[in-house]
Design an enzyme around this catalytic site. Structure first.
Site: not given
Lengths: 159, 177
Positions: A47-48
């Site tokens: 994520c990210g």
């Protein structure tokens, strides 16, 4: 790990596809600070992931008038799908043919695996490398180094 | 190594004693599945280290990929302004898959918070500045995705499973010197 170009070196110019029918040259960006973010591959799972993260931080970069360009050896269509999926608001350049040529010029190519290093460069308004950072390949470097280098940029302009 | 640019301070939401031996700071996003996976791990760490560990949660919503992350962060801050930050923080993670405005109202209701006040706060983005300030501080500290943990002020670079984090916490004292 590679020996990347360090502060004070002129930034090697390049002209790479950022869309199937558009190229981007470093020369065109002269006059603005440019952040070049070399990274191994599109579609990293966490994520990210680095590019999605920089996308979120883009407004912070823009406060300094800086232009961000991501670079990997992925082709334009791959970049396009990745950028669309992550809603990226900055260009991804395809260092695709000859493969990794630009990354090599910056000392940021891992020839044994055929991908770019995870390397960051801040190029000043005159086209000179102001700051560079080579991250361990598995570690997303975040943006603190870039932001700090951008903050220090104007101080160096005045001799 | 990346270091927290904004030290833990009285504006933070903190569980445990601020002067505890070990400090764990998470930059997280309520819609991020990895943060959802980290949520019970943090609970385990808190149980394991007990009073020796303090925990701070700061907002780092990846708004471009998670449309409900930023509103959820505002909802948690709203609850925080009414003394129920952690209750809301927990409920948001426990209901991560169903984040939307109806859920926010239900959760507020469950916590005896005023839903009309929450609606006004969401409409006026009363808590957005706070969320964005957390985000900017995180960017400046080297937050490199969500969740990002800082142990005694230093970024934890390993994975966020229980063993890696607890090892990092145990090593923290030697590192901070």
């Amino acid at each position: 790990m590679s020996n990347i170009l360090s502060a004070g070196s002129p930034a090697p110019d390049f002209s790479l596809h950022v869309t199937p029918d558009q190229r981007l040259s470093l020369n065109e960006l002269r006059g603005k600070p440019v952040i070049l973010a070399f990274y191994p591959a599109d579609w990293s799972p966490v994520c990210g992931d680095q590019m999605a993260l920089y996308n979120e931080i883009l407004p912070e970069f823009q406060k300094f008038g800086a232009i961000l360009v991501g670079v990997s050896v992925d082709g334009v269509w791959c970049h396009e799908a990745f950028a669309k999926d992550r809603h990226l608001q900055f260009p991804l350049a395809a260092d695709f043919e000859p493969k990794g040529e630009v990354a090599r010029a910056y000392g940021a190519y891992r020839s044994e695996v055929g991908v770019c290093e995870r390397a960051l460069f801040l190029i000043d308004q005159k086209g000179v490398i102001d700051w560079s950072y080579l991250s361990p390949i598995a570690i997303n470097p975040g943006a603190d180094g870039i932001l700090e280098a951008l903050e220090n940029l104007p101080k160096k302009e005045k001799p | 190594m990346s270091k927290l640019s904004i030290a833990v301070n009285e504006d933070d939401h903190i569980q445990g004693n601020p002067t505890a031996e070990y400090s764990l700071v998470e930059y997280g996003d309520y819609e991020c599945p990895y943060c959802g996976a980290a949520y019970p791990i943090v609970k385990r760490l808190q149980k394991h280290f007990g009073k020796r560990l303090s925990f701070v949660f700061r907002n780092f919503p990846l708004a471009q990929i998670h449309p409900w992350a930023e509103p959820a962060a505002e909802v948690a801050e709203f609850a925080g302004a009414h003394g129920k930050f952690w209750e809301m923080h927990d409920l948001l993670f426990e209901n991560q898959l169903g984040l939307d405005e109806a859920l926010f109202m239900n959760l507020a209701n469950d916590l005896d918070l005023s839903t009309s006040q929450l609606q006004t706060a969401i409409a006026n983005h009363t808590y957005r500045a706070r969320v964005l300030a957390d985000f900017a501080g995180g960017a400046r500290s080297g937050v490199n995705g969500t969740p990002t943990f800082f142990v005694n002020g230093w970024r934890h670079n390993g994975s966020f499973d229980f063993d890696s984090l607890s090892e990092s916490i145990q090593l923290a004292r030697s590192l901070s010197r």
